[in-house]
Design an enzyme around this catalytic site. Structure first.
Site, PDB file in Angstrom:
ATOM      1  N   GLY A 249     -18.211  29.403 -36.371  1.00  0.00           N
ATOM      2  CA  GLY A 249     -18.507  30.742 -35.978  1.00  0.00           C
ATOM      3  C   GLY A 249     -19.624  31.072 -34.722  1.00  0.00           C
ATOM      4  N   PHE A 250     -20.586  30.861 -35.265  1.00  0.00           N
ATOM      5  CA  PHE A 250     -21.881  31.358 -35.019  1.00  0.00           C
ATOM      6  C   PHE A 250     -22.075  32.566 -34.459  1.00  0.00           C
ATOM      7  CE2 PHE A 250     -20.820  26.884 -34.230  1.00  0.00           C
ATOM      8  CZ  PHE A 250     -21.283  26.320 -34.949  1.00  0.00           C
ATOM      9  N   GLY A 477     -19.036  26.042 -42.503  1.00  0.00           N
ATOM     10  CA  GLY A 477     -19.685  25.560 -42.064  1.00  0.00           C
ATOM     11  C   GLY A 477     -21.066  25.427 -43.150  1.00  0.00           C
ATOM     12  N   ARG A 641     -36.390  30.949 -52.119  1.00  0.00           N
ATOM     13  CA  ARG A 641     -36.224  29.366 -53.295  1.00  0.00           C
ATOM     14  C   ARG A 641     -34.461  28.799 -51.897  1.00  0.00           C
ATOM     15  NH1 ARG A 641     -34.664  30.683 -59.192  1.00  0.00           N
ATOM     16  NH2 ARG A 641     -37.158  29.747 -59.746  1.00  0.00           N
ATOM     17  N   THR A 647     -27.009  21.139 -48.285  1.00  0.00           N
ATOM     18  CA  THR A 647     -26.551  21.981 -47.338  1.00  0.00           C
ATOM     19  C   THR A 647     -27.484  23.069 -45.958  1.00  0.00           C
ATOM     20  OG1 THR A 647     -26.045  23.403 -48.834  1.00  0.00           O
ATOM     21  CG2 THR A 647     -24.496  22.297 -47.957  1.00  0.00           C
ATOM     22  N   VAL A 715     -30.430  31.051 -44.303  1.00  0.00           N
ATOM     23  CA  VAL A 715     -31.125  29.893 -43.173  1.00  0.00           C
ATOM     24  C   VAL A 715     -30.315  29.221 -42.053  1.00  0.00           C
ATOM     25  CG1 VAL A 715     -31.714  28.867 -45.343  1.00  0.00           C
ATOM     26  CG2 VAL A 715     -29.842  28.528 -44.898  1.00  0.00           C
ATOM     27  N   GLY A 716     -29.011  30.701 -41.943  1.00  0.00           N
ATOM     28  CA  GLY A 716     -28.292  30.672 -40.993  1.00  0.00           C
ATOM     29  C   GLY A 716     -28.983  30.750 -39.665  1.00  0.00           C
ATOM     30  N   GLU A 717     -29.914  31.171 -39.334  1.00  0.00           N
ATOM     31  CA  GLU A 717     -30.191  31.566 -37.798  1.00  0.00           C
ATOM     32  C   GLU A 717     -32.053  31.172 -38.096  1.00  0.00           C
ATOM     33  OE1 GLU A 717     -28.862  35.514 -39.513  1.00  0.00           O
ATOM     34  OE2 GLU A 717     -27.997  35.499 -36.259  1.00  0.00           O
TER      35      GLU A 717
END
Lengths: 750, 145
Positions: A249-250, A477, A641, A647, A715-717
């Site tokens: 997606g992003f 993901g 944390r 992942t 943590v995605g970006e």
């Protein structure tokens, strides 16, 4: 990845648990949006406008209609009505769902080069595509503004909103810059980017009377359902969105774009289930990407490297028909303790497809400029770039004095410098060599605000000891189901295998969007509350029984483990509690409400919350050809944390990989005359490949954020931020050349 | 055409790609369509053991070939290794990565001797936008040795 904290072995949080959907994804069993079968499925293909702005004067569909297998061709002349996109209101942020404001096929107006102007529906996908190529629109062209570089001087100030502040003033930055003992003043440019998730957007739309089922890879169940309800005039409860797997997606699958709407419209018009799977070029032409930008960063410092002035201004673009301004100067609000700060963002509106969020919108390119300028200032001062940053590390948020919920940037650099061998760096440019290759090492800070939104979660405990978590989440993901299963298992004290997470359907309680790095924390907060509620209910049941060992106990005295509630050696399992009470299950629900949103905004007034980190990059540059190879990478992150070591590391690496693309190869090329994207394919838009990516060392400091659920921070970006600058700074070290225009291609180094 | 060990009778127009024949006519959706122009590798399948981009192949050209997709290689040690090393995120490129890796290891004279750099070079036709490259290389290395 290593963590500094070894957890109790019986807990799942913090462990490198394999993804629960691993077998489905590695055997081909996982079904993505385009892969659902209906017996009378019809296939749709789009016809895209070839002018940037104007009106359709005629639409010749005769040749296309003559192709055997064509069912229908929808144009503005015959398409059924669709309601216009709702006006954007901050009171209901789902009104932001519309990718553009265009009411497709209800208008003869063309607003960008690539806008869909017709939809062909046919018995096979080949026929649909062939016939789409035979549709001949005629246009009356109107003047269009499509050249960002030419329009940039006409930019207007960008307004601040509740969700994004766009300017800041502290002291007098211009005066301080003029009198600074050392200074740099640089202008940067960054090109547009496209997400290019490997799965092109696809929609299957199935009407049954006024009920609609949509198969689509989405990053936002709630917005998609609500938006479709508004556009097609049916109640929300009549719409079901099914989305078990999203092929990347992003940000590109967060809004509702033309393909989705037109698939639903075509299904309604033909009475057939319709699949519209966009071509790769079709994705580029109908789904927005990252804005281009020009930025100025000017820094002044005293001889000891203490910043006296920080100026960061930007120009970016939206589309005249929509788009969200990107927070390009955001990191400059938080990173450095300068007494004088001046931040401004400006916008131009172009006759191009609307821009949209792409991984760390604003911050990814904003940190390129800010962190490149800091590096250049370090050269100017003859100072180590890490030392320069440490001398300017703020105690409180520089622009407004708010407290940081937690900030471990110092620690990140200390750990990183040691681990990367920073001390072995010869600071002179071009001094390090590996054979004929010039070697360079660079650092940059990563910074991304952390958010969370209200989310609804239901947890059910069955008499057989099984736990079912129900929450509509987006599996783009990130291991969404896996990490929430870990959390539920720990919180209820049951084995991971006993937890089933149902997440793939909008009929489930709605979680939070997969955007702004907030899905995991948002859902975790409600999941923790639901689990606690469930344990309360179980305890209440047990306490009613005279023979229960839990009689007279309070929940906070008990430990959830071994499938039940325990106090020291005594306790009982949930199965025993339910069996005695004659119940086959217990359920607890947490419902999100408007109050949650208010609470979130209130909290943001109090704290500055963010993920941050230190990026370490080593490059090798060929002195003759200018070829840049990234040879080593280390990212040290403060992301609160860590729920799943495996992942989390993957997601952080993924951001760095996309950042290496941003630094070296990625650029959406827009024809400045026609507004057409010239490289709308993966053969011409270069995302990093295997050979471009070395081993990426990732280290998390793993210290909980006291203000976030379980102490976790999204943590995605964060890991894409700072990457562009770390590469540019390494190139500067290797070659002595400061590249201010992305991507860093060979022509700029020769 | 023989697909994953089963003889399939297909009546397709000459312009139908092998990928569309598999996905749309036979319901074999393991191979993915990422670009439809041979640039991403998500559609990689094995034709008589050789890796090919199914989107660049016409179905009629493969009438007498043995086609193996991710469904047909299951179970394979690479699959478990991909899970253990987290060699994927969204999963959309994974079928292609695994089929490509099987074909690549067949091509190599001495798979056990492949360096990381060689594996990367030989796998560079398979894009992963999630950036799971490190895990993929680890998984392949483990199985190759």
């Amino acid at each position: 990845m290593t963590t500094t904290d070894i957890r109790a072995p019986e807990k799942y949080v913090g462990r490198p648990v394999d993804r629960l959907d691993g077998p489905a994804k590695t055997t081909g069993e996982a079904r993505y949006a385009a892969e659902h079968h209906y017996p009378d499925l019809a296939y749709a293909a789009l016809v895209h406008a070839t002018i940037a702005r104007g009106r359709i004067t005629a639409m010749d569909t005769a040749a296309a209609r003559a192709v055997p297998g064509v069912i229908e061709i929808l144009t503005h002349e015959n398409a059924p009505a669709m309601k216009p996109a709702p006006k954007v209101s901050l009171l209901d942020i789902s009104t932001m769902a519309s990718g553009t404001s265009v009411n497709y096929l209800a208008t003869d107006e063309v607003h960008w080069n690539g806008q869909p102007v017709a939809v062909v529906v046919a018995e096979t996908s080949e026929v649909a595509r062939h016939a789409a190529a035979l549709v001949r629109p005629a246009y009356q062209e109107l003047p269009a503004v499509v050249d960002f570089a030419a329009e940039e001087p006409n930019a207007a100030p960008q307004k601040s909103s509740m969700l994004a502040e766009t300017s800041a003033d502290k002291g007098d930055a211009h005066a301080a810059l003029a009198t600074a003992q050392a200074s740099v003043d640089l202008r940067f440019t960054t090109p547009p980017h496209n997400h290019n998730a490997l799965e092109p957007h696809a929609t299957i739309a199935v009407w049954d009377g006024d009920r609609l089922t949509v198969h689509e890879g989405t990053q936002n169940f709630g917005w998609l359902r609500k938006h479709l309800a508004k556009r097609f005039g049916v109640p929300e409860r009549n719409i079901r969105v099914v989305s078990p797997f999203v092929g990347g997606g992003f940000g590109g699958k967060g809004m509702v774009w033309a393909g989705t709407l037109l698939a639903v419209l075509a299904a309604r018009a033909t009475g057939r289930p319709v699949r519209l799977a966009l071509t790769r070029a079709g994705v580029n032409h109908t789904v927005g990407g990252r804005t281009a930008s020009t930025q100025r960063v000017a820094l002044g410092a005293d001889a000891d490297g203490r910043l006296t002035a920080l100026i960061h201004t930007s120009v970016s673009r939206t589309g005249r028909i929509g788009g969200t301004p990107e927070q390009i100067t955001s990191a400059s609000r938080h990173l450095y303790a300068a007494p004088n700060i001046h931040l401004r963002q400006h916008l131009v509106q172009l006759d191009l497809l609307a821009n949209t969020s792409m991984r760390a919108p604003g911050e990814s390119i904003g940190t390129f400029a800010l962190e490149s300028a800091m590096d250049e200032l370090a050269w100017e001062l003859g100072m180590d770039p890490i030392e320069l940053r440490m001398r300017n590390e703020p105690e409180r948020n520089p622009v407004d004095g708010k407290r940081f919920a937690r900030r471990l940037l110092r620690e990140a650099y200390a750990v990183g410098a040691e681990r990367f061998g920073w001390r072995e760096r010869d600071p002179r440019p071009g001094a390090m060599r590996d054979g004929r290759w010039l070697v360079g090492m660079g650092v940059a800070s990563a910074y991304h605000p952390s958010w969370k939104l209200p989310a609804s979660v239901t947890v059910r405990l069955s008499a057989d000891g099984g736990v079912e978590v129900r929450c509509a989440m987006h599996e783009i993901g990130v291991g969404a189901a896996t990490v929430q299963a870990q959390i539920a298992a720990d919180e209820l004290g049951v084995p991971l295998e006993a937890v089933r997470v149902r997440y793939d359907d909008s009929d489930l309680p709605l979680g939070a969007m997969a955007g702004g790095s907030m899905q995991t924390a948002s859902v975790a907060e409600s999941l923790l509350a639901a689990c606690r509620k469930l344990k309360q209910s179980a305890l209440a049941l047990a306490r009613r029984a005279a023979d229960s060992p839990l009689r007279g106990r309070r929940l906070d005295e008990l430990e959830a483990r071994d499938g039940g509630l325990h106090h020291g050696a005594s306790g009982e399992t949930y199965a025993e509690i339910l069996a005695r009470a004659g119940r086959d299950h217990l359920e607890a629900a947490i419902k999100s409400g408007a109050l949650g949103m208010v609470g979130m905004l209130r909290e943001r007034r109090r704290w500055v919350k963010a993920a941050c980190g230190a990026q370490f990059c080593e490059v090798r540059v060929d002195p003759d050809t200018g070829e840049v190879r990234v040879s080593r990478w280390l990212g040290v992150f403060d992301v609160g944390r860590v729920i799943n070591v495996k992942t989390t590391a993957s997601q952080l690496r993924g951001g760095i990989v996309m950042g290496i693309g941003l630094a070296l190869t990625e650029e959406t090329q827009v024809d400045p005359r026609t507004g057409r994207i010239m490289n709308a394919g993966l053969a011409e838009y270069h995302v990093p490949v295997h050979a471009d990516i070395p081993h990426i060392d990732v280290h998390c400091l793993d210290e909980p954020d006291p203000t976030m659920p379980l102490g976790l921070v999204g943590v995605g970006e964060v890991s894409i931020t700072g990457v562009g600058a770390a590469v540019a700074n390494a190139v500067r070290h290797a070659t002595g050349k400061r590249i201010v225009d992305l991507p860093i291609t060979i022509d700029k180094l020769l | 055409m023989r697909v994953n060990g089963t003889d399939e009778k297909l009546d397709v127009e000459p312009w139908v790609s092998l990928l569309d024949a598999l996905r749309e006519r036979l319901g074999v959706t393991g191979p993915k369509k990422g670009c439809d122009q041979g640039a991403c590798g998500a559609c990689t399948v094995l034709a008589d053991g050789v890796r090919i981009n199914a989107c660049l192949a016409l179905a009629v050209q493969y009438a007498d070939k043995e086609i193996t997709t991710i469904e047909g290689v299951t179970p394979h040690p690479l699959q478990e290794a991909f899970v253990r090393h987290d060699g994927f995120q969204c999963g959309y490129c994974t079928s292609g990565q695994i089929c490509s890796a099987i074909g690549m290891l067949n091509e190599a004279e001495d798979p056990a001797a492949l360096t990381d750099a060689e594996i990367r070079e030989r796998m560079s036709g398979n894009l992963c936008r999630c950036g799971a490259y490190n895990g993929i290389v680890e998984a392949i290395k483990e199985v190759a040795r």
